[in-house]
Design a protein around this motif. Structure first.
Motif, PDB file in Angstrom:
ATOM      1  N   ARG A 134       0.810  -1.227   0.021  1.00 28.94           N
ATOM      2  CA  ARG A 134      -0.210   0.062  -0.040  1.00 28.94           C
ATOM      3  C   ARG A 134       0.728   1.330  -0.068  1.00 28.94           C
ATOM      4  NH1 ARG A 134      -2.960  -3.070   4.766  1.00 28.94           N
ATOM      5  NH2 ARG A 134      -0.907  -3.080   5.455  1.00 28.94           N
ATOM      6  N   GLU A 137      -0.567   4.072  -1.988  1.00 30.55           N
ATOM      7  CA  GLU A 137      -1.818   4.825  -1.190  1.00 30.55           C
ATOM      8  C   GLU A 137      -1.336   5.467   0.065  1.00 30.55           C
ATOM      9  OE1 GLU A 137      -3.473   0.445  -2.104  1.00 30.55           O
ATOM     10  OE2 GLU A 137      -1.365   1.445  -2.394  1.00 30.55           O
ATOM     11  N   CYS A 140      -0.136   8.807  -1.169  1.00 32.17           N
ATOM     12  CA  CYS A 140      -1.397   9.772  -1.669  1.00 32.17           C
ATOM     13  C   CYS A 140      -2.049  10.239  -0.388  1.00 32.17           C
ATOM     14  CB  CYS A 140      -2.124   8.720  -2.218  1.00 32.17           C
ATOM     15  SG  CYS A 140      -2.003   8.457  -4.196  1.00 32.17           S
ATOM     16  N   ASP A 141      -2.094   9.552   0.509  1.00 29.55           N
ATOM     17  CA  ASP A 141      -2.740  10.205   1.731  1.00 29.55           C
ATOM     18  C   ASP A 141      -2.046  11.271   2.339  1.00 29.55           C
ATOM     19  OD1 ASP A 141      -5.022   8.556   1.775  1.00 29.55           O
ATOM     20  OD2 ASP A 141      -4.502   7.273   3.362  1.00 29.55           O
ATOM     21  N   VAL A 147      -7.987   8.328  -2.448  1.00 26.18           N
ATOM     22  CA  VAL A 147      -7.622   7.264  -3.185  1.00 26.18           C
ATOM     23  C   VAL A 147      -8.733   6.582  -3.540  1.00 26.18           C
ATOM     24  CG1 VAL A 147      -6.420   4.900  -3.177  1.00 26.18           C
ATOM     25  CG2 VAL A 147      -5.179   7.062  -2.192  1.00 26.18           C
ATOM     26  N   ASN A 149      -9.906   2.921  -4.809  1.00 27.26           N
ATOM     27  CA  ASN A 149      -9.240   1.724  -5.391  1.00 27.26           C
ATOM     28  C   ASN A 149     -10.519   0.714  -5.416  1.00 27.26           C
ATOM     29  OD1 ASN A 149      -9.900   1.254  -2.658  1.00 27.26           O
ATOM     30  ND2 ASN A 149      -7.678   0.595  -2.181  1.00 27.26           N
ATOM     31  N   CYS A 154      -9.062   5.177   4.172  1.00 29.05           N
ATOM     32  CA  CYS A 154      -7.992   5.729   4.018  1.00 29.05           C
ATOM     33  C   CYS A 154      -6.915   5.284   5.096  1.00 29.05           C
ATOM     34  CB  CYS A 154      -7.840   7.348   3.549  1.00 29.05           C
ATOM     35  SG  CYS A 154      -8.632   8.142   4.946  1.00 29.05           S
TER      36      CYS A 154
END
Length: 334
Positions: A134, A137, A140-141, A147, A149, A154
């Protein structure tokens, strides 16, 4: 070729919001296990010794994990135990990376990549990956990018407060979207035993009781398992995104997966540019891109500790000083 000309070529090929393809080589620099390490872990497991899997253990000594599985007669029960062992190993490493992120931002290159991708309109990222981890992800957070998916939730949450300024930031975060398509599953996806119920549970230390991990293990079985949901829908969406993309950036991807590369190859044969950065370009990568009719490509790999080797359509091959095969340094020239 000098560095400036090389950088301009990279920038030209990736100027139109590239679709990102992430292979295992994108995660290994952050401490995720290689296939070789997974083989070592499996060789030390007691369940293989207790279940007369000597041929598989011998195969692990002389071939890669996927080939060893394909060349061995293994029961469904043993294959499931192998899947669980792989999940345990990768999950532990993944959680360690998340803890390091909390301690001091150890995903710098991914964070820089995401910030660069998300800034231009339409504030959208598409990433397609064969990885279970991950890390993308998490990054991104960290960057306040939502995100998508196909599961809600999150990892790295921000407190916005209650002022108008924070409300605006929150709305902006919802507009900044990363579509992450994980064609082989994810560490936090599970299916209920004897059921089609799919759930996503973040940061489990162990597999929830009564559930199986939704990761497709190495081996030829992965092609039969991915005819089921959620894989079938994800692969269909990935094909759609490949069609829509204008250019491609592959990071640590070896071009050894039949789920995503047929559509990718189809698109780059239509003169859509592709840039590949990797520690070592696989023979499959070279055969499918360099030894073909593809007209717009740059492949960047390590030559030695101080130099990068480049394959490209405009100058065939050359070396350049610096480690531009690594994402950290690559972001300096893109």
């Amino acid at each position: 070729m000098d560095l400036d000309k090389f950088a301009r070529k990279i920038q030209n090929y990736l100027q139109n919001n590239p679709l990102v393809v992430l292979g295992s080589g994108s995660s290994v620099p952050f401490g995720l296990p290689t296939m070789g390490f997974l083989s070592t872990i499996l060789k030390d497991t007691q369940f293989l010794r207790d279940n007369n899997c000597q041929q598989f253990l011998k195969n692990l000594d002389c071939m890669g994990l996927e080939d060893a599985i394909n060349c061995s007669e293994l029961s469904d029960e043993i294959k499931e135990l192998i899947r669980i062992e792989i999940w345990n190993c990768i999950n532990e490493a993944d959680l360690n990376v998340f803890q390091s992120l909390l301690r001091g931002n150890q995903l710098n290159s991914l964070i820089i990549l995401i910030k660069k991708l998300i800034e231009p309109s339409p504030n959208r990222i598409v990433a397609i990956t064969t990885n279970y981890d991950r890390l993308f992800e998490y990054a991104c957070d960290y960057c306040n990018v939502t995100v998508d998916n196909r599961f809600d939730g999150c990892f790295y949450k921000h407190f916005y407060g209650f002022s108008h300024e924070y409300d605006c930031k929150r709305l902006l975060g919802k507009k900044r979207l990363a579509k992450v398509l994980k064609v082989h599953g994810s560490l936090d996806w599970f299916v209920k035993n004897n059921s089609n119920e799919l759930i996503s549970v973040a940061h489990c230390r162990e597999i929830p009781k009564g559930y199986k991990p939704l990761i497709v293990p190495p081996g030829r079985d992965k092609y039969s398992q991915t005819h089921m949901e959620p894989y079938r829908g994800i692969i269909t969406e990935a094909d759609k995104q490949f069609n829509n993309a204008e250019c491609f950036l592959c990071i640590g991807y070896g071009f050894n997966d039949k789920h995503i590369q047929p559509k990718l190859l189809e698109q780059i044969h239509q003169n859509k540019p592709i840039v590949v950065i990797t520690k070592e370009a696989t023979e499959s990568c070279k055969n499918l891109i360099i030894n073909s009719t593809i007209k717009k490509y740059i492949i960047v790999e390590q030559k030695d500790t101080n130099y990068t080797h480049v394959f490209c359509d405009f100058n065939e091959e050359f070396d350049i000083e610096g480690n531009y095969w690594s994402l950290d340094n690559f972001m300096e020239v893109w």
